[in-house]
Design an enzyme around this catalytic site. Structure first.
Site, short mmCIF file in Angstrom:
data_model
loop_
_atom_site.label_atom_id
_atom_site.label_comp_id
_atom_site.label_asym_id
_atom_site.label_seq_id
_atom_site.Cartn_x
_atom_site.Cartn_y
_atom_site.Cartn_z
N ARG A 206 37.09 39.89 34.18
CA ARG A 206 38.11 39.09 34.88
C ARG A 206 39.51 39.62 34.63
O ARG A 206 39.94 39.74 33.46
CB ARG A 206 38.01 37.62 34.44
CG ARG A 206 38.93 36.70 35.25
CD ARG A 206 38.61 35.22 35.05
NE ARG A 206 37.20 35.00 35.27
CZ ARG A 206 36.35 34.54 34.36
NH1 ARG A 206 36.78 34.21 33.15
NH2 ARG A 206 35.08 34.41 34.63
N CYS B 49 50.91 31.43 22.41
CA CYS B 49 50.56 30.23 23.18
C CYS B 49 51.67 29.20 23.30
O CYS B 49 52.15 28.66 22.29
CB CYS B 49 49.32 29.57 22.59
SG CYS B 49 48.75 28.22 23.65
N CYS C 31 31.88 33.37 27.84
CA CYS C 31 33.04 34.00 28.45
C CYS C 31 33.97 34.35 27.30
O CYS C 31 34.48 33.45 26.61
CB CYS C 31 33.71 33.01 29.42
SG CYS C 31 35.29 33.57 30.04
N CYS D 266 49.15 21.32 20.42
CA CYS D 266 48.01 21.89 19.68
C CYS D 266 48.42 22.24 18.23
O CYS D 266 49.49 22.81 18.01
CB CYS D 266 47.51 23.14 20.39
SG CYS D 266 46.04 23.83 19.60
N1 SAM Z 1 42.58 25.84 22.85
C1 SAM Z 1 41.45 26.58 23.23
C2 SAM Z 1 41.30 27.88 22.47
O1 SAM Z 1 42.29 28.45 22.07
O2 SAM Z 1 40.17 28.32 22.27
C3 SAM Z 1 41.35 26.85 24.70
C4 SAM Z 1 42.56 27.23 25.53
S1 SAM Z 1 43.38 28.76 25.15
C5 SAM Z 1 44.88 28.57 26.02
C6 SAM Z 1 42.42 30.01 25.94
C7 SAM Z 1 42.88 31.44 25.89
O3 SAM Z 1 43.98 31.64 26.77
C8 SAM Z 1 43.38 32.01 24.58
O4 SAM Z 1 42.35 32.36 23.71
C9 SAM Z 1 44.13 33.24 25.04
O5 SAM Z 1 43.28 34.37 25.10
C10 SAM Z 1 44.59 32.87 26.45
N2 SAM Z 1 46.06 32.70 26.49
C11 SAM Z 1 46.76 31.66 26.00
N3 SAM Z 1 48.08 31.85 26.17
C12 SAM Z 1 48.22 33.06 26.77
C13 SAM Z 1 49.36 33.81 27.19
N4 SAM Z 1 50.60 33.38 27.00
N5 SAM Z 1 49.14 35.01 27.79
C14 SAM Z 1 47.88 35.46 27.97
N6 SAM Z 1 46.78 34.79 27.58
C15 SAM Z 1 46.94 33.60 26.99
FE1 SF4 Z 2 45.91 25.81 20.68
FE2 SF4 Z 2 46.95 27.56 22.37
FE3 SF4 Z 2 45.68 28.43 20.20
FE4 SF4 Z 2 44.26 27.28 22.20
S1 SF4 Z 2 45.40 29.20 22.32
S2 SF4 Z 2 44.08 26.89 19.98
S3 SF4 Z 2 45.78 25.78 22.91
S4 SF4 Z 2 47.59 27.21 20.22
#
Ligand code: SAM
Ligand code: SF4
Ligand code: DTB
Length: 322
Positions: A262, A61, A190, A54
């Site tokens: 959730r 992330c 959500c 990404c």
């Molecule tokens: N890429 C898209 C976005 O960011 O909108 C969708 C997927 S993203 C992984 C969705 C959500 O997962 C993020 O906004 C964050 O709140 C949550 N998330 C991602 N990594 C995480 C982590 N290591 N611990 C907790 N929540 C996490």
């Molecule tokens: Fe990309 Fe992760 Fe950010 Fe979603 S949360 S935009 S997958 S870097």
């Protein structure tokens, strides 16, 4: 103050959040029971349909290309493989299937057409369909609605003030615009955040205030405990205190009485009694299955024991009536 018949001010939210813990849990439990069957928990299963690589810089992330994590980038999955996963999620008792893509934003291309096909297939299985694909335009949201999408996940993650300590590649405003586009299309929203990124109580209070002050509150509010992943800037963050999770969940429940709250990422780091406190404080939804998107999650055997011990049952899918 009664249970939020008028819009809460930031001070109202702070007063709720800072209530002594047991009083706060008791109050949230009363609100929860007035609006929901407390034994019924929504079970959602996540599927990463496009993993890693990404371009964004979200500090938590593991899928951001710029951090060196164990996640290997994989292209968009085939429709058939996604529907196989959805079928097994349904057969294991899940009612909602949530498809996540490591994209900054949706582009109008063949890949999006494929996601629309996945949405139609998930709906044909009798499941609620949810996507989280990054930013979307009004037109893209409309097309997802036409394909049958029930919910779109797009988190604000934290307060507007703390946000740029975590993410620089897009703004809070960008996120609010996507949420408005989803809402306009008639898809349920959500939207929630992450606890444990080094933010203060005031940041959590501000996030909860923003969520409850959206033109309409989100139908689902995911509260994630940070899963600290090696290679990300937040790798060294200690596990968040359960009391911070409980306070955040209870405040969300009181502010947004009819929403699903959730207990999202981070359950692997919690005991059964920690999770019980979260359910008592108003959580009524979880992510189930061995994996979240890329990190591990308690598997079905552990969750079966949790549900048996607490007398919880998975709620049935709510299928939209046109
Ligand atoms: N890429 C898209 C976005 O960011 O909108 C969708 C997927 S993203 C992984 C969705 C959500 O997962 C993020 O906004 C964050 O709140 C949550 N998330 C991602 N990594 C995480 C982590 N290591 N611990 C907790 N929540 C996490
Ligand atoms: Fe990309 Fe992760 Fe950010 Fe979603 S949360 S935009 S997958 S870097
Ligand atoms: C949400 O609020 N949490 C989920 C879902 N929405 C997409 C994602 C959690 C991801 C945790 C880290 C991972 O497994 O990659």
């Amino acid at each position: 103050m009664n249970e939020m018949s008028t819009r809460p001010t930031l001070e109202d939210v702070a007063a709720i959040y800072r209530t002594p813990a047991l009083d706060l849990i008791f109050r949230a439990a009363k609100v929860h029971r007035a609006h929901h069957d407390p034994s019924s928990v929504q079970v959602c299963v996540l599927q990463s349909i496009k993993t890693g690589g990404c371009p964004e810089d979200c500090g938590y992330c593991p899928q951001a290309a710029r951090y060196h994590t164990a996640v290997e980038a994989e292209p968009l999955m085939d429709v058939g493989a996604v529907l196989d996963a959805a079928r097994s999620a349904r057969d294991s008792g899940a009612s909602r299937f949530c498809m996540g893509a490591a994209w900054r934003e949706v582009k109008d291309n063949r890949q999006f057409d494929r996601v629309l096909e996945m949405i139609r297939g998930v709906k044909d299985l009798g499941l609620e369909a949810c996507c989280t694909l990054g930013m979307v335009t009004e037109d893209q949201a409309r097309r997802m609605k036409e394909a049958g999408l029930d919910a779109y996940n797009h988190n604000l993650d934290t307060s507007e003030e703390y946000y740029d300590r975590i993410i620089q590649t897009r703004t809070y405003r960008d996120r609010l615009d996507t949420l408005a586009n989803v809402r306009k299309a008639g898809i349920t929203v959500c939207c929630g955040g992450i606890v444990g990124m080094g933010e203060s109580d005031d940041d959590r209070i501000a996030l909860l205030h923003t969520l409850a002050s959206l033109p309409e509150p989100p139908e689902s509010v995911p509260i994630n405990a940070l899963v600290a992943v090696e290679g990300t800037p937040l790798a060294e963050r200690p596990n968040v205190s359960i009391w911070d999770m409980v306070r955040t969940i209870a405040t969300a429940r009181i502010l947004m009485p009819t929403s699903m709250v959730r207990l999202s990422a981070g359950r692997l780091g919690m005991t059964e009694s920690d999770q019980a406190l979260c359910f008592l404080a108003g959580a009524n939804s979880i992510f189930a299955g061995d994996k979240l998107l890329t990190t591990p999650n308690p598997g079905p055997d552990r969750d079966q024991i949790l549900f048996d011990n607490l007398g919880l049952t998975p709620r049935a899918a709510v299928v939209a009536v046109e």
